[in-house]
Design an enzyme around this catalytic site. Structure first.
Site, PDB file in Angstrom:
ATOM      1  N   SER A 237      -2.760  -4.814  -3.061  1.00 15.29           N
ATOM      2  CA  SER A 237      -3.119  -4.378  -1.712  1.00 15.29           C
ATOM      3  C   SER A 237      -3.128  -2.866  -1.586  1.00 15.29           C
ATOM      4  O   SER A 237      -3.953  -2.300  -0.859  1.00 15.29           O
ATOM      5  CB  SER A 237      -2.157  -4.990  -0.686  1.00 15.29           C
ATOM      6  OG  SER A 237      -2.280  -6.389  -0.663  1.00 15.29           O
ATOM      7  N   HIS A 296       0.670  -1.118   2.305  1.00 18.83           N
ATOM      8  CA  HIS A 296      -0.703  -0.968   2.792  1.00 18.83           C
ATOM      9  C   HIS A 296      -0.926   0.449   3.315  1.00 18.83           C
ATOM     10  O   HIS A 296      -1.926   1.103   2.990  1.00 18.83           O
ATOM     11  CB  HIS A 296      -0.988  -1.963   3.919  1.00 18.83           C
ATOM     12  CG  HIS A 296      -0.985  -3.391   3.475  1.00 18.83           C
ATOM     13  ND1 HIS A 296      -1.319  -4.428   4.316  1.00 18.83           N
ATOM     14  CD2 HIS A 296      -0.692  -3.960   2.284  1.00 18.83           C
ATOM     15  CE1 HIS A 296      -1.232  -5.579   3.661  1.00 18.83           C
ATOM     16  NE2 HIS A 296      -0.850  -5.317   2.425  1.00 18.83           N
TER      17      HIS A 296
END
Length: 374
Positions: A237, A296
């Protein structure tokens, strides 16, 4: 015919003015591919110019082979060394083209500069190869562990996973990107990487994308290890969010050269707003989640900062140069600070010792009650 009309007929052509008319966005360059189309679709004689002939002439005068024709190269095209009849046709075609082009307020090839940079030679291979490797590792552990599901298997004992007990094994800060907790997690990362990565790779080339992807993964593990120091980490991610942010950096750098720039910006803002809203909802409601939003965010920040440095800038302005070096300085400061905390001040954020005592892996897992974050 009067003397005046005969003089007008043979009055020398101002080729600089003709060049400026064709250069509708006034940047001093004409796209070679666009000029070719002008020459082919503006017939001024019964024998039009052929595709091969135009290609040959433009290649001959594009001295630096950059895909653009500047004023000096344009003069070379006007006086291209071919037979007099063909040269006359070229000159008359250029004049006809110049006076048939709509003004800049109606059409501008400047917005097509970025599109002209898309190339499949060489084909974009980095992102597909990374995704293939991630799928291959997932299949390997699904077969060896005899388990496959939306959120499984989770290969806790893999030498690739980021293990907070084994921080001296430095490769784990990057290698965890090849592991995924279930096929839902895998597919989401693969789809995002292909969707946002391949268009970038076609313009900016593979090595720039590799730097961004790996930097995003590294930033994700460093940030997660400090803000959630007891959790294991899998997934790419951080790299995916670095690619998403690189699109934002790309829009900033190539705004004037990029078509649909407002649409692209709106899509990115929507993605960012959605992720921030979900994170805020989870935080306010104290909802337990296996998603590392800090990873993230770290990947996104690094993609934005480093993207302004590594991505190609098709038309560089002074403020963009300043922004590029500022982004590089901030990126280096953040990475160095994270590494210093990991090495010198691990107790500040509650990190485990860098390597565990000699005991079975199962005992370590029993002592660690935190879930894996992705």
């Amino acid at each position: 015919m009067s003397r005046r009309s005969r003089n007008d007929k043979y009055e020398p052509i101002n080729w600089h003015e003709i060049f400026q008319r064709i250069d509708s966005d006034e940047d001093g360059f004409i796209l070679r591919s666009e000029l070719k189309q002008y020459l082919l679709r503006t017939p001024v004689s019964e024998v039009p110019l052929s595709d091969d002939m135009v290609d040959s002439m433009l290649y001959h005068v594009d001295y630096n082979n950059d895909g653009f024709i500047n004023l000096q190269e344009f003069y070379g095209l006007v006086n291209v060394p071919v037979d007099a009849k063909t040269r006359s046709v070229v000159q008359r075609t250029l004049v006809a083209t110049a006076f048939s082009i709509a003004p800049r307020s109606q059409v501008s090839h400047g917005d097509r500069h970025y599109i002209a940079e898309y190339s499949c030679c060489p084909p974009p291979l980095l992102i597909p190869l990374l995704c293939t490797a991630e799928v291959g590792v997932f299949v390997y552990y699904a077969v060896t562990m005899g388990d496959v599901g939306p959120y499984s298997p989770v290969p806790w004992s893999s030498p690739l996973i980021y293990n907070p007990h084994r921080r001296l094994e430095l490769w784990r800060f990057i290698s965890y990107m090849f592991l995924h907790a279930g096929y839902v997690h895998l597919l989401s990362n693969v789809i995002v990487a292909l969707f946002v990565g391949i268009p970038l790779e076609m313009v900016h080339h593979w090595w720039r994308l590799l730097i961004l992807y790996v930097a995003g993964v590294l930033a994700g593990s460093l940030a997660a290890s400090m803000f959630d120091p007891q959790s294991y980490l899998v997934g790419a991610s951080g790299g995916c969010y670095a690619l998403i942010a690189a699109h934002l950096a790309n829009i900033i750098l190539n705004w004037a050269e990029m078509p649909f720039n407002w649409v692209r910006l709106l899509v990115l803002v929507t993605l960012m707003t959605t992720d921030i809203a979900v994170f805020a909802y989870m935080t306010i409601n104290e909802t337990t989640t296996r998603v590392s939003y800090v990873a993230h965010l770290a990947g996104f920040v690094v993609g934005l900062l480093l993207g302004m440095v590594t991505l190609r800038n098709l038309r560089e302005h002074r403020w963009e140069i300043i922004l590029k070096w500022l982004g590089l300085a901030v990126f280096l400061c953040l990475i160095i600070a994270a590494i210093v905390i990991q090495v010198v001040f691990p107790d500040v954020v509650g990190l485990y010792p860098p390597m565990p005592a000699r005991q079975p892996f199962q005992n370590l897992m029993a002592e660690n009650t935190s879930e894996i974050i992705v």
